[in-house]
Design a protein around this motif. Structure first.
Motif, mmCIF file in Angstrom:
data_model
loop_
_atom_site.group_PDB
_atom_site.id
_atom_site.type_symbol
_atom_site.label_atom_id
_atom_site.label_comp_id
_atom_site.label_asym_id
_atom_site.label_seq_id
_atom_site.Cartn_x
_atom_site.Cartn_y
_atom_site.Cartn_z
ATOM 1 N N ARG A 172 0.839 -1.201 0.000
ATOM 2 C CA ARG A 172 0.000 0.000 0.000
ATOM 3 C C ARG A 172 0.877 1.256 0.000
ATOM 4 O O ARG A 172 0.604 2.225 -0.713
ATOM 5 C CB ARG A 172 -0.922 -0.013 1.223
ATOM 6 C CG ARG A 172 -1.769 1.232 1.400
ATOM 7 C CD ARG A 172 -2.712 1.110 2.603
ATOM 8 N NE ARG A 172 -2.043 0.649 3.824
ATOM 9 C CZ ARG A 172 -1.210 1.385 4.538
ATOM 10 N NH1 ARG A 172 -0.945 2.627 4.184
ATOM 11 N NH2 ARG A 172 -0.635 0.888 5.618
ATOM 12 N N GLU A 173 1.950 1.231 0.783
ATOM 13 C CA GLU A 173 2.836 2.403 0.836
ATOM 14 C C GLU A 173 3.573 2.607 -0.484
ATOM 15 O O GLU A 173 3.754 3.739 -0.933
ATOM 16 C CB GLU A 173 3.840 2.253 1.988
ATOM 17 C CG GLU A 173 3.185 2.494 3.327
ATOM 18 C CD GLU A 173 4.195 2.605 4.464
ATOM 19 O OE1 GLU A 173 5.416 2.467 4.225
ATOM 20 O OE2 GLU A 173 3.746 2.833 5.598
ATOM 21 N N ILE A 174 4.021 1.514 -1.113
ATOM 22 C CA ILE A 174 4.752 1.635 -2.375
ATOM 23 C C ILE A 174 3.848 2.228 -3.453
ATOM 24 O O ILE A 174 4.247 3.127 -4.198
ATOM 25 C CB ILE A 174 5.299 0.248 -2.824
ATOM 26 C CG1 ILE A 174 6.469 -0.170 -1.922
ATOM 27 C CG2 ILE A 174 5.730 0.277 -4.289
ATOM 28 C CD1 ILE A 174 6.929 -1.608 -2.102
ATOM 29 N N VAL A 175 2.619 1.727 -3.529
ATOM 30 C CA VAL A 175 1.691 2.191 -4.567
ATOM 31 C C VAL A 175 1.114 3.562 -4.198
ATOM 32 O O VAL A 175 0.785 4.360 -5.073
ATOM 33 C CB VAL A 175 0.593 1.137 -4.800
ATOM 34 C CG1 VAL A 175 -0.494 1.662 -5.719
ATOM 35 C CG2 VAL A 175 1.217 -0.150 -5.358
ATOM 36 N N GLY A 176 1.014 3.822 -2.902
ATOM 37 C CA GLY A 176 0.559 5.142 -2.459
ATOM 38 C C GLY A 176 -0.942 5.263 -2.331
ATOM 39 O O GLY A 176 -1.470 6.355 -2.174
ATOM 40 N N GLN A 177 -1.653 4.143 -2.403
ATOM 41 C CA GLN A 177 -3.111 4.151 -2.222
ATOM 42 C C GLN A 177 -3.576 2.764 -1.795
ATOM 43 O O GLN A 177 -2.897 1.770 -2.057
ATOM 44 C CB GLN A 177 -3.819 4.599 -3.505
ATOM 45 C CG GLN A 177 -3.401 3.823 -4.733
ATOM 46 C CD GLN A 177 -3.775 4.532 -6.021
ATOM 47 O OE1 GLN A 177 -3.330 5.655 -6.264
ATOM 48 N NE2 GLN A 177 -4.588 3.885 -6.827
ATOM 49 N N TYR A 237 5.378 -0.740 -10.762
ATOM 50 C CA TYR A 237 5.939 -0.355 -9.453
ATOM 51 C C TYR A 237 7.137 -1.258 -9.149
ATOM 52 O O TYR A 237 7.002 -2.263 -8.431
ATOM 53 C CB TYR A 237 4.886 -0.490 -8.348
ATOM 54 C CG TYR A 237 3.629 0.294 -8.619
ATOM 55 C CD1 TYR A 237 3.563 1.658 -8.324
ATOM 56 C CD2 TYR A 237 2.519 -0.314 -9.192
ATOM 57 C CE1 TYR A 237 2.409 2.393 -8.588
ATOM 58 C CE2 TYR A 237 1.359 0.410 -9.459
ATOM 59 C CZ TYR A 237 1.314 1.765 -9.157
ATOM 60 O OH TYR A 237 0.190 2.486 -9.417
#
Lengths: 158, 82
Positions: B14-19, B43
């Motif tokens: 979730r943090e890597i994708v940002g959503q 990603y």
């Protein structure tokens, strides 16, 4: 009746398993005495418990707090499956309770409780260890450690 | 033919994708492995994780599991409960 298992899961077996297994995922402090009492059974000569608590350091680095995030529906489903697997492997299991915390936890807080009851002690140790070990491998819960100077998702990278 | 997939993200994914969720268009019959390859390309940080599994309807999916439009799909980075 538990032998019906091998012939596929009957309604009766499913009912039996759901009455002996208690699973919970909570953002409130875990009530340990209640969890322990929940596995009391007349057929039990042993109650075995694992209580996972928040340690003050991780590989030597002081930990300030932890944050647990869960994919709730899958975590509950997988937790139940792990408990059912234990009940299949140790058919003498009387009751199983697994409660896992989510949200922000501080040093000494209880993160997880596994409690099992069995007629004799050897199976209670084995089943309790199986459940916590398997939980750590498959249940969709993630732990982020917070230090004075940063944070890390545990086990995320090689 | 293509299909619309909704992918739930947790933890470091979730943090890597940002959503917390991703809406994706995928070819009909896209496999779990195919979805992961698409995501790794978009990603690259996801490819550096120790592991990344796909879950379909609350079960871990095999690489060749075909995805369907209304499945509950999630990305599962290395778990660390307990």
């Amino acid at each position: 009746m538990l032998r019906l298992r091998s012939a596929g899961r009957s309604f009766l077996l499913t009912h039996l398993l759901s009455s002996l297994i208690h699973i919970d995922l909570t953002d409130q402090p875990i009530d340990v005495p209640t969890a322990l009492r929940s596995v009391e059974a007349d057929g039990a000569g042993a109650i075995n418990t694992f209580i996972g608590t928040v340690r003050n350091q991780s590989t030597g680095r002081p930990v300030v707090r932890l944050e647990y995030e869960a994919y709730d529906s899958m975590a509950l489903h997988q937790l139940r499956k792990v408990a059912e697997q234990a009940a299949e492997r140790w058919p003498m299991l009387q009751k199983v309770t697994v409660v896992h915390r989510k949200g922000t936890l501080y040093i000494g807080d209880v993160a997880v409780v596994v409690a099992v009851s069995t007629p004799h002690r050897a199976e209670s140790f084995a089943a309790c260890q199986y459940i916590i070990d398997t939980l750590k491998q498959v249940v969709t819960i993630w732990k982020k450690e917070f230090y004075e100077d940063g944070d890390v998702w545990v086990a995320a990278h090689p | 033919m293509s299909m619309n997939l909704k992918v739930a993200l947790f933890g470091i994914a979730r943090e890597i994708v940002g959503q917390p969720t991703l809406e994706m268009v995928a070819p009909e019959g896209q496999s779990a492995q195919g979805l992961l390859q698409d995501l790794h390309a978009r990603y690259p940080a996801l490819a550096r994780l120790s592991s990344l599994a796909v879950a379909v309807n609350n079960e871990y999916a095999a690489d060749d599991t075909p995805l369907r439009e209304h499945d509950e799909i999630a990305l599962i980075p290395p778990v660390s409960g307990g």
